[in-house]
Design a protein around this motif. Structure first.
Motif, mmCIF file in Angstrom:
data_model
loop_
_atom_site.group_PDB
_atom_site.id
_atom_site.type_symbol
_atom_site.label_atom_id
_atom_site.label_comp_id
_atom_site.label_asym_id
_atom_site.label_seq_id
_atom_site.Cartn_x
_atom_site.Cartn_y
_atom_site.Cartn_z
ATOM 1 N N THR A 78 93.865 -48.929 5.478
ATOM 2 C CA THR A 78 93.040 -49.040 6.682
ATOM 3 C C THR A 78 93.453 -50.232 7.542
ATOM 4 N N ASP A 79 94.595 -50.815 7.196
ATOM 5 C CA ASP A 79 95.019 -52.021 7.902
ATOM 6 C C ASP A 79 96.181 -51.730 8.851
ATOM 7 N N HIS A 80 96.005 -52.061 10.141
ATOM 8 C CA HIS A 80 97.060 -51.682 11.098
ATOM 9 C C HIS A 80 98.351 -52.468 10.899
ATOM 10 N N LEU A 81 98.221 -53.687 10.366
ATOM 11 C CA LEU A 81 99.427 -54.480 10.120
ATOM 12 C C LEU A 81 100.265 -53.798 9.017
ATOM 13 N N TYR A 82 99.573 -53.349 7.990
ATOM 14 C CA TYR A 82 100.276 -52.641 6.915
ATOM 15 C C TYR A 82 100.888 -51.333 7.432
ATOM 16 N N GLN A 83 100.121 -50.656 8.287
ATOM 17 C CA GLN A 83 100.634 -49.401 8.862
ATOM 18 C C GLN A 83 101.941 -49.643 9.600
ATOM 19 N N LEU A 84 101.977 -50.713 10.380
ATOM 20 C CA LEU A 84 103.200 -51.044 11.120
ATOM 21 C C LEU A 84 104.324 -51.379 10.143
#
Ligand code: ADP
Ligand code: TRP
Length: 320
Positions: A229-235
């Protein structure tokens, strides 16, 4: 399979454009025929600056060549280099029902956004239909917002075929998988109009600065966190190899890390991921004659095909 798509010359591409669209064009280039063009006639409906239009058209060609479009596999050209398409557009317009055109949302959206209403904007989907039909394309990779235009194209082609015989191949949309909407620096969908985009060809130093400014929450470092659920991880996961992705996910689940470390890893992974494209772009930039040659060769191939299709259509409807 014959693939075709048009790319708007809309400025420097960002990470979202790459993972949501460009990468998939490149993946499809090994099909029997892959035609990609820079849609400068469509851009003319909104751009009123000679330099800006021609520069953006050229830059878009440079960008996608640098990102891996191989002119030995795919045909790359400028839309305006194939005048046959504009003639075909008239044939289609001559039997395009007003009701069908009035239902198109892109015109209404653009006018609602403040763009001046003009006939070019209104007939935009008919020119797009001509683009598709001119090359006997079977599959048209597009974003969800363009699906209505492919449906209009099928409708117009069917009308022509029903009057004059089987002239046109009916293309199908292939909706690009951008379900993984790439988040921007504020965590919302990355878009150049939201000011949250990171450009692919940004200088590494500046790119790093933008990454370090990505918004994060203020939970304590020691807390365990859910990577999904973390956008930094998604990137990060867009750029990282599987093993690095897995170990980063594990770090999240355990807690005890700072977002600064993740950002640093993200900036490094992104720089490495696009390093070759940066190099290729610099090489091409130094050889504008090579880029023009690629576009010229592409136009010759595209014109030959479009000429055949146009002739077929003209003969069928009594013009030739
Ligand atoms: P922008 O929103 O920056 O104006 P465009 O609308 O010009 O981008 O998008 C061009 C292509 O890139 C489209 O196919 C679109 O779906 C894709 N795209 C743009 N932003 C993203 C994103 N954040 N995530 C995934 N795909 C995206
Ligand atoms: N309308 C498309 C867009 O805004 C660009 C485009 C023009 C196109 N002609 C096309 C896409 C033909 C696919 C097929 O992105």
């Amino acid at each position: 399979m014959r693939v075709l798509s048009g790319i708007q010359p809309t400025g420097r591409p960002h990470w979202g454009n790459y993972f949501g669209a460009i990468r998939q064009y490149i993946d499809l280039q090994s099909e029997d025929a892959a035609y990609y063009f820079i849609a400068n006639l469509h851009a003319l409906t909104t751009i009123r600056d000679r330099e800006a239009l021609s520069q953006a058209t050229y830059d878009t060609a440079l960008d996608i060549l640098a990102l891996g479009l191989d002119p030995n596999q795919a045909v790359l050209f400028k839309q305006s280099d194939v005048p046959e398409v504009s003639e075909l557009c008239w044939l289609l317009m001559s039997d395009a029902p007003m009701g069908l055109m009035e239902r198109c949302v892109s015109y209404k959206d653009k006018v609602a956004k403040g763009l001046p209403a003009n006939l070019g904007l209104f007939t935009y989907p008919v020119l797009q239909a001509a683009d598709n039909l001119a090359y006997d394309s079977e599959v048209v990779p597009v974003g969800q917002d363009q699906v209505q235009h492919i449906e209009v194209c099928r409708d117009l082609a069917q009308r022509f075929n029903s009057h004059f015989g089987e002239v046109f191949v009916l293309p199908k949309p292939h909706v690009l998988d951008n379900s993984a909407k790439v988040p921007g620096t504020d965590g919302e969908k990355m878009s150049k109009s939201y000011g949250n985009a990171i450009e692919i060809f940004e200088a590494p130093k500046k790119m790093k600065k933008q990454v370090m400014r990505i918004a994060t929450d203020s939970r304590p470092m020691e807390d365990a966190k859910d990577p999904d659920t973390d956008h930094l991880y998604q990137l990060f996961s867009l750029f990282a190899e599987e093993s690095a992705r897995e170990s980063m996910a594990e770090t999240y689940r355990q807690g005890g890390f700072g977002y600064g470390e993740v950002k640093k890893a993200l900036a490094e992974a992104a720089e490495a991921y696009f390093a070759e494209a940066h190099e290729r772009r610099a090489e091409l930039e130094a050889k504008p004659e090579r880029v023009n040659e690629i576009l010229g060769d592409g136009a010759a191939v595209a014109r030959k095909k479009a000429g055949e299709v146009l002739k077929r259509a003209q003969q069928a409807c009594g013009l030739a």
